[in-house]
Design a protein around this motif. Structure first.
Motif, short mmCIF file in Angstrom:
data_model
loop_
_atom_site.label_atom_id
_atom_site.label_comp_id
_atom_site.label_asym_id
_atom_site.label_seq_id
_atom_site.Cartn_x
_atom_site.Cartn_y
_atom_site.Cartn_z
N ASP A 4 0.83 -1.21 0.00
CA ASP A 4 0.00 0.00 0.00
C ASP A 4 0.86 1.26 0.00
O ASP A 4 1.97 1.26 0.54
CB ASP A 4 -0.89 0.04 1.26
CG ASP A 4 -2.00 -1.00 1.21
OD1 ASP A 4 -2.22 -1.55 0.11
OD2 ASP A 4 -2.61 -1.27 2.26
N ILE A 5 0.30 2.33 -0.56
CA ILE A 5 0.93 3.64 -0.42
C ILE A 5 0.84 4.04 1.05
O ILE A 5 -0.20 3.85 1.69
CB ILE A 5 0.18 4.70 -1.26
CG1 ILE A 5 0.12 4.31 -2.73
CG2 ILE A 5 0.80 6.08 -1.08
CD1 ILE A 5 -0.83 5.15 -3.57
N ASN A 53 -3.09 6.02 7.10
CA ASN A 53 -4.02 5.06 6.47
C ASN A 53 -3.52 3.62 6.58
O ASN A 53 -2.36 3.38 6.93
CB ASN A 53 -4.13 5.41 4.98
CG ASN A 53 -2.79 5.21 4.27
OD1 ASN A 53 -1.75 5.67 4.72
ND2 ASN A 53 -2.79 4.48 3.17
N GLY A 54 -4.39 2.70 6.26
CA GLY A 54 -3.99 1.31 6.03
C GLY A 54 -3.63 0.53 7.28
O GLY A 54 -3.97 0.91 8.41
N ALA A 55 -2.89 -0.55 7.06
CA ALA A 55 -2.57 -1.51 8.12
C ALA A 55 -1.75 -0.90 9.25
O ALA A 55 -1.79 -1.37 10.38
CB ALA A 55 -1.81 -2.70 7.52
N PHE A 56 -1.00 0.18 8.94
CA PHE A 56 -0.10 0.77 9.96
C PHE A 56 -0.62 2.11 10.47
O PHE A 56 0.12 2.87 11.08
CB PHE A 56 1.30 0.94 9.36
CG PHE A 56 1.84 -0.32 8.74
CD1 PHE A 56 2.13 -1.43 9.52
CD2 PHE A 56 2.03 -0.42 7.36
CE1 PHE A 56 2.61 -2.61 8.96
CE2 PHE A 56 2.50 -1.58 6.78
CZ PHE A 56 2.80 -2.68 7.58
N GLN A 57 -1.89 2.38 10.25
CA GLN A 57 -2.50 3.65 10.66
C GLN A 57 -2.20 3.96 12.12
O GLN A 57 -2.31 3.08 12.99
CB GLN A 57 -4.01 3.60 10.44
CG GLN A 57 -4.69 4.93 10.68
CD GLN A 57 -6.17 4.90 10.30
OE1 GLN A 57 -6.66 3.90 9.80
NE2 GLN A 57 -6.88 5.98 10.56
N GLY A 58 -1.81 5.21 12.40
CA GLY A 58 -1.53 5.63 13.78
C GLY A 58 -0.11 5.38 14.24
O GLY A 58 0.31 5.87 15.28
N MET A 59 0.65 4.61 13.46
CA MET A 59 2.02 4.30 13.85
C MET A 59 2.94 5.46 13.47
O MET A 59 2.76 6.09 12.43
CB MET A 59 2.46 3.03 13.10
CG MET A 59 3.61 2.28 13.76
SD MET A 59 4.13 0.83 12.78
CE MET A 59 3.25 -0.47 13.59
#
Length: 311
Positions: A4-5, A53-59
């Motif tokens: 993902d971007i 965004n995506g799987a790592f959102q908030g990291m």
């Protein structure tokens, strides 16, 4: 692997010389009339961006770098190496200089030095920047600084939108009021202030770093002619602006459709004008994003300008 971007929420800073354009023109939600910098892509402790965004959102980007090195091509580097900023100078910045890696490592607790470059987004008519100085020898340099002969010492060079300037360590430099630019740099926050126009911040002069500055300033300075590259819109949509040991920077002008391939460890992108799509995902002015390792084919559509960089 996750392809993902990676979009980032930037960190904005209040600065004595900052303005309102980062809020007004780029839509960053920070209040105040002294917003000087948007750290668009940064894992530096002074401004660590957050994944939007995506799987790592908030990291935090620093955490992503540490926990998922595969996204960045497993470079083996001990920290995320680059930092991308948009700078809005309502007033003049101080006259400053940066150390190289060797000097910073010894004198700044193992920090990286700071090589940086500027792409001029907007500026006043007949605008100038401070790049370099007029001292011929180190003795003359020291004398000019100690005696405050700033008019004699400082060298200004003319600029216009689209100009590109590489600022190597040891280069005396300052952004002048009315200039909006994108900066790509090593991930370092080490700046030595040579002169600050005797300004006061909270009633006190800001700290100067005269001894360190004299230590690291390159004498004589690089010629004015070799300090600025005038970039023009060309038939080729992707122009390489510079390749140095720390980064390669590109200007991408999308008029309708541009195809390219992401085969680097990672590519950083900042949309500085217009809007469009990247492989169908909407992009707009002010977006900052990372294309991870192995991303592959990139199809850009719309009307926009992007400044991209990689290691």
């Amino acid at each position: 692997m996750n392809k993902d971007i990676i979009f980032l929420n930037p960190v904005c800073t209040h600065n004595i010389w900052g303005g309102t354009r980062l809020n007004r023109e780029f839509g960053y939600s920070i209040e105040g009339d002294d917003i000087g910098e948007c750290w668009g892509i940064s894992a530096h402790p002074s401004g660590d961006g957050t994944v939007r965004n995506g799987a790592f959102q908030g990291m935090k980007l620093s955490e992503l770098w540490e926990k998922h090195p595969e996204l960045f091509g497993n470079t083996g580097m001990d920290r995320f190496p680059l930092l991308v900023k948009i700078i809005d100078a309502k007033d003049d910045l101080s006259i400053q200089v940066h150390p190289d890696d060797a000097y910073a490592k010894v004198h700044e607790n193992g920090s990286l030095g700071k090589t940086e470059c500027w792409f001029i987004l907007d500026c006043k008519e007949n605008a100038t920047l401070v790049v370099g100085h007029n001292a011929k020898t180190r003795e003359e340099l020291e004398q000019m600084i100690q005696e405050g002969k700033w008019k004699k010492f400082i060298r200004e060079i003319p600029i216009k939108p689209g100009d590109f300037i590489q600022i190597d360590p040891g280069t005396v430099h300052a952004i002048k009021g009315g200039t909006l630019l994108l900066e790509t740099q090593q991930s370092s926050d080490i700046t030595y202030r040579v002169y600050d126009y005797d300004r006061l911040s909270n009633g006190k002069p800001r700290q100067l770093h005269i001894a360190q500055s004299i230590d690291v300033i390159t004498v004589p300075a690089k010629s004015a002619e070799n300090s600025v590259v005038h970039t023009e819109k060309k038939d080729d949509a992707i122009q390489q602006l510079i390749q140095c040991p720390y980064y390669t920077v590109y200007r991408i002008d999308v008029e309708h459709r541009v195809e390219t391939w992401q085969d680097k460890p990672f590519v950083l992108m900042s949309v500085v004008k217009g809007e469009g799509t990247l492989n169908g995902t909407h992009l707009k002015k002010g977006d900052h994003l990372i294309l991870p390792d192995g991303y592959g084919k990139v199809e850009l559509q719309g009307r926009m300008q992007i400044i991209a960089s990689t290691i």
